[in-house]
Each structure stands twice: as C-alpha cells, then as structure tokens.
Design an enzyme around this catalytic site. Structure first.
Site, PDB file in Angstrom:
ATOM      1  N   GLU A   1       0.778  -1.261   0.081  1.00  0.00           N
ATOM      2  CA  GLU A   1       0.126   0.051   0.067  1.00  0.00           C
ATOM      3  C   GLU A   1       1.058   1.265   0.050  1.00  0.00           C
ATOM      4  O   GLU A   1       0.376   2.383  -0.518  1.00  0.00           O
ATOM      5  CB  GLU A   1      -0.907  -0.039   1.096  1.00  0.00           C
ATOM      6  CG  GLU A   1      -1.984   1.039   1.135  1.00  0.00           C
ATOM      7  CD  GLU A   1      -2.729   1.039   2.368  1.00  0.00           C
ATOM      8  OE1 GLU A   1      -3.118   1.940   3.172  1.00  0.00           O
ATOM      9  OE2 GLU A   1      -3.470   0.010   2.922  1.00  0.00           O
ATOM     10  N   ASP A   2       1.923   1.322   0.784  1.00  0.00           N
ATOM     11  CA  ASP A   2       2.520   2.596   0.971  1.00  0.00           C
ATOM     12  C   ASP A   2       4.113   2.592   0.365  1.00  0.00           C
ATOM     13  O   ASP A   2       4.674   3.514   0.701  1.00  0.00           O
ATOM     14  CB  ASP A   2       2.629   2.820   2.284  1.00  0.00           C
ATOM     15  CG  ASP A   2       1.250   3.144   2.950  1.00  0.00           C
ATOM     16  OD1 ASP A   2       0.274   3.781   2.252  1.00  0.00           O
ATOM     17  OD2 ASP A   2       0.965   2.752   4.070  1.00  0.00           O
TER      18      ASP A   2
END
Length: 187
Positions: free
Chosen positions: A58-59
């Site tokens: 996600e990051d």
C-alpha cells in the site's frame, strides 16, 4: 519457517526506509508495533510476518507479486486483506470514503487471522491518534485526508464491530478504550 519473520522484518525495513508517519516518527516502528500487538493473540510466524509486511504494498514500491514471490501465498493473501486500493486517479481526500468502504467490505468477510492483523494495525494507529489528540485536540484530524472526526469515528466504529470476535483480547479492549477517549464527543 522460523526465519520467515526475520526475513519479513528485513524486507519491511528496506521497503519503508526513509519513510515517516503523520506524527513524524519512523514509519518502520508502526509495522513492528503491529506485529508486537498481533503476537499477543497468536504465535503463528506467518501471521506475524504479514503484520510486519502489511503496509509494504500500500505505501511503498513493493508489489503484491513481490510479497507472493518472497513469502508465499498465505502471507500474500493476508497482506492483500490489509491493502487498500489507493485509487490514484482520484485525489486522496475525495477517495477516502470509497477506499474505507471497500476495505471494510473485505474486513467484514475476512478470517480470524486477517482480523488480528487489522486489530494490530488499527490499535497502533489509534495509539498514535490518541497521543496526538491529547496534545493537539481536534486539530489532530488535520493529519488525515478525511478531517471530519465523525467520518473517522464511523470508520473505527465499523472496524470494532467487524472484529468483535476478538473482543476477549486485551488489544481489542485497548482499541475500544482509546476509541472512546478520542471519539465519544463526536457521536
């Protein structure tokens, strides 16, 4: 198998290198805290590895395929249950409700291991939010894409509902207590 957790920690440290959290702290401390929280509920090293890896797709530049190739299907599936579709075509503030609604739909039908990961992640986040709230008051919500505390309350209340099968764990009880501390006035 015992090296899977150490491998996950090293992988996450590399993936999150140089990143900081909204409160300015080192990013890697969040997934490590998540794993510590999850370790109070299970000693399954694959679940703990997934806890450490939960934000990599996600990051960071890590892909779901990278997780699958390096850690196998079970860990990749657990990480996928924690990974939001960021909807890069929509500004983050505008996509917040969409992203959270989609994530909650995944959580609702997730298994116990996935719910433990969510609890570890969200308790870690709620600890940071409560610290910020105690220092900044309502201004803490400026940290987020969604600045309305009532919307933030809805999100966390729904998580608590969907993971209520974990309510006997101290981690759940702490999450509930911190939720009440931060959000009681925003009913």
């Amino acid at each position: 198998m015992s090296n899977i957790f150490a491998k996950a920690v090293a992988f996450a440290m590399t993936a999150h290198e140089g990143q900081t959290r909204k409160d300015g702290g080192w990013y890697i401390l969040h997934p490590l805290e998540d794993a510590v929280i999850v370790s109070t509920m299970t000693n399954d090293l694959e679940v703990l590895a997934a806890a450490v890896l939960h934000d990599t797709v996600e990051d960071t530049d890590v892909t779901a395929q990278d997780i699958l190739d390096n850690f196998g299907e079970r860990i990749a599936d657990l990480v996928a249950h924690e990974t939001e579709n960021k909807h890069p075509e929509i500004p983050a503030g505008d996509s917040w409700k969409i992203r959270k609604t989609e994530s909650l739909a995944v959580l609702k039908d997730s298994g116990r291991d996935s719910k433990m990961l969510w609890l570890g992640d969200k308790l870690s986040n709620m600890r940071a939010l409560a610290r910020g709230y105690d220092q900044l008051g309502e201004a803490v919500f400026n940290w987020f894409n969604e600045k309305n505390p009532k919307e933030q309350r809805w999100y966390h209340a729904t998580i608590l509902e969907y993971i209520s099968e974990l309510s006997d764990y101290p981690a759940y009880q702490e999450y509930q207590t911190l939720f009440n501390h931060v959000f009681d006035q925003y009913k």
